[in-house]
Design a protein around this motif. Structure first.
Motif, PDB file in Angstrom:
ATOM      1  N   CYS A 264     -14.185  -5.605   1.686  1.00 35.82           N
ATOM      2  CA  CYS A 264     -13.381  -6.447   1.658  1.00 35.82           C
ATOM      3  C   CYS A 264     -13.297  -7.660   0.560  1.00 35.82           C
ATOM      4  CB  CYS A 264     -12.559  -6.907   2.826  1.00 35.82           C
ATOM      5  SG  CYS A 264     -11.943  -5.871   3.985  1.00 35.82           S
ATOM      6  N   THR A 267     -10.798  -6.376  -3.224  1.00 27.29           N
ATOM      7  CA  THR A 267      -9.903  -5.486  -3.198  1.00 27.29           C
ATOM      8  C   THR A 267      -8.516  -6.168  -2.106  1.00 27.29           C
ATOM      9  OG1 THR A 267      -9.717  -3.120  -2.272  1.00 27.29           O
ATOM     10  CG2 THR A 267     -11.196  -4.450  -0.845  1.00 27.29           C
ATOM     11  N   CYS A 269      -7.258  -6.099   1.926  1.00 25.97           N
ATOM     12  CA  CYS A 269      -7.497  -5.532   3.232  1.00 25.97           C
ATOM     13  C   CYS A 269      -6.603  -6.234   4.385  1.00 25.97           C
ATOM     14  CB  CYS A 269      -8.927  -6.102   3.509  1.00 25.97           C
ATOM     15  SG  CYS A 269     -10.230  -5.051   2.733  1.00 25.97           S
ATOM     16  N   ARG A 271      -5.624  -8.032   7.084  1.00 28.98           N
ATOM     17  CA  ARG A 271      -5.423  -9.209   7.538  1.00 28.98           C
ATOM     18  C   ARG A 271      -4.546  -9.453   8.867  1.00 28.98           C
ATOM     19  NH1 ARG A 271      -6.188 -12.690   2.243  1.00 28.98           N
ATOM     20  NH2 ARG A 271      -8.371 -12.425   1.734  1.00 28.98           N
ATOM     21  N   GLN A 284     -10.265  -9.285  10.178  1.00 25.67           N
ATOM     22  CA  GLN A 284      -9.957  -8.052   8.569  1.00 25.67           C
ATOM     23  C   GLN A 284     -10.534  -7.293   8.211  1.00 25.67           C
ATOM     24  OE1 GLN A 284      -9.339  -9.693   5.173  1.00 25.67           O
ATOM     25  NE2 GLN A 284     -10.576 -11.277   5.034  1.00 25.67           N
ATOM     26  N   GLY A 286     -10.746  -2.543   6.655  1.00 25.00           N
ATOM     27  CA  GLY A 286     -10.626  -2.242   5.450  1.00 25.00           C
ATOM     28  C   GLY A 286     -11.860  -1.272   5.263  1.00 25.00           C
ATOM     29  N   LYS A 292      -8.768   0.376  -1.295  1.00 28.73           N
ATOM     30  CA  LYS A 292      -6.991  -0.727  -1.328  1.00 28.73           C
ATOM     31  C   LYS A 292      -6.590  -0.233  -0.222  1.00 28.73           C
ATOM     32  CE  LYS A 292      -7.062  -2.463  -6.121  1.00 28.73           C
ATOM     33  NZ  LYS A 292      -5.219  -2.645  -6.717  1.00 28.73           N
ATOM     34  N   VAL A 293      -6.449  -0.860   0.780  1.00 28.38           N
ATOM     35  CA  VAL A 293      -5.468  -0.037   2.094  1.00 28.38           C
ATOM     36  C   VAL A 293      -3.819  -0.363   1.458  1.00 28.38           C
ATOM     37  CG1 VAL A 293      -5.374  -0.806   4.646  1.00 28.38           C
ATOM     38  CG2 VAL A 293      -7.651  -1.673   3.488  1.00 28.38           C
ATOM     39  N   VAL A 300      -6.978   2.731   9.361  1.00 27.91           N
ATOM     40  CA  VAL A 300      -7.276   1.237   9.100  1.00 27.91           C
ATOM     41  C   VAL A 300      -6.700   0.004  10.186  1.00 27.91           C
ATOM     42  CG1 VAL A 300      -7.386  -0.835   7.863  1.00 27.91           C
ATOM     43  CG2 VAL A 300      -7.738   0.987   6.997  1.00 27.91           C
ATOM     44  N   SER A 304      -7.566  -2.240  12.828  1.00 26.55           N
ATOM     45  CA  SER A 304      -7.429  -3.631  13.599  1.00 26.55           C
ATOM     46  C   SER A 304      -6.390  -3.535  14.160  1.00 26.55           C
ATOM     47  CB  SER A 304      -6.174  -4.058  12.655  1.00 26.55           C
ATOM     48  OG  SER A 304      -5.648  -5.520  12.275  1.00 26.55           O
TER      49      SER A 304
END
Length: 332
Positions: A264, A267, A269, A271, A284, A286, A292-293, A300, A304
């Motif tokens: 992260c 790039t 990510c 959040r 956070q 990634g 890149k997400v 991802v 999260s």
């Protein structure tokens, strides 16, 4: 008082004043004319009953040889017999009456005694369950005061004055692995600091400091090339934490180490920020390879979600354990 028949005349009385006034002559007694009759010294006079007078002794035989003179002995015997019968009837009636009265009185006494016995014994047994007596096991009693409700776990994680349980990164993120919703994550490094702004990106540090952040605890988890750092910022009260959540910008800095490389940086990510009680929890997420997400990267988003749910559960578990301890403590 005589019962039926004429009365015997008494000696020394005067002569009859005429026929029809005294039915009996006052002459001296004579000898009876028939054997078996009364023995008197002088016979009755030969006075006749007036023809207009009713026969006082109907059915009696006239004396033989004496004309219409009544047979006084027979009449006397009949009168005595009737008197005797009446006496026996009266005596018998009195006895029967006494027996009836006695029976009524006895019945009343029995009824009274029965009533008294019922009164002494509590009366007839009523239908339904018997009321408890002094000798029976007493029924349980209950206090009319409602018991206090159990402590609310959220109360203990909303104020630093109540939230006294030990707090550390290893205590908040225990073990080496984490499984959520069937997905297993390996734990990397953990860290704890009181310099809240030092472990943030963007404008998050100033927001944390402005609202009284006292500590930030972090841990990193990885799965299939996706890394997630979860951070928990601690505040004195829930009002301060909620305010920081609403003002949040930027994000928590990724935590590397323990086999997890840098991610992260330079790039895109994912959040996220949320709060419960006096805690703000942030993620956070990634790719470890720096990719890149995008909105299509469900791995991802799921990672999260899993780590955010885990942080929420751990914070709530602190409140629940402290509430349970307070409920079982004496005086609570």
């Amino acid at each position: 008082m005589s019962f039926g028949g004429p009365q015997w005349p008494q000696q020394g009385q005067g002569q009859a004043q005429g026929q029809g006034q005294q039915p009996y002559g006052q002459q001296p007694f004579g000898q009876p004319q028939q054997p078996g009759q009364w023995q008197q010294s002088q016979p009755y006079g030969q006075q006749q009953w007036p023809s207009q007078q009713p026969d006082p002794f109907p059915g009696a035989q006239a004396p033989q040889g004496g004309g219409p003179t009544p047979d006084w002995s027979a009449l006397a015997e009949a009168s005595a017999a009737r008197s005797q019968r009446k006496r026996w009837l009266l005596i018998g009636g009195g006895v029967v009456g006494a027996l009836v009265v006695g029976a009524v009185v006895a019945t009343a006494i029995v009824a009274t005694n029965k009533s008294n016995d019922e009164a002494k014994n509590g009366g007839p047994t009523a239908t339904g369950p018997a009321a408890p007596t002094d000798s029976a096991t007493p029924a349980p009693t209950f206090s009319s005061v409602a018991p206090l409700p159990p402590p609310n776990p959220r109360d203990y994680i909303s104020d630093a004055k109540k939230d006294k349980a030990p707090l550390s990164a290893e205590g908040l993120f225990p073990g080496r692995k984490l499984t959520m919703n069937g997905r297993a994550y390996a734990k990397g490094a953990t860290a704890s600091t009181t310099n809240c702004a030092a472990v943030t990106q963007g404008g998050l540090g100033s927001v944390l400091n402005a609202n009284g952040c006292t500590r930030v605890l972090r841990a990193t988890y990885v799965k299939d090339g996706v890394a997630v750092t979860v951070g928990v910022a601690v505040f004195p009260t829930d009002e301060q934490a909620l305010k920081a959540k609403k003002q949040a910008t930027g994000g928590i800095a990724p935590l590397t180490g323990a086999g997890v490389g840098d991610f992260c940086h330079a790039t895109v990510c994912l959040r996220r920020t949320n709060s419960i009680g006096r805690y703000v929890y942030l993620t956070q997420a990634g790719f470890l390879n720096g990719k890149k997400v995008t909105t299509g990267d469900q791995a991802v988003f799921k990672a999260s979600d899993d780590l955010g749910t885990f942080a929420f559960n751990q914070i709530y578990a602190r409140g629940r354990s402290q509430a349970a301890a307070a409920a079982g403590a004496p005086g609570q």
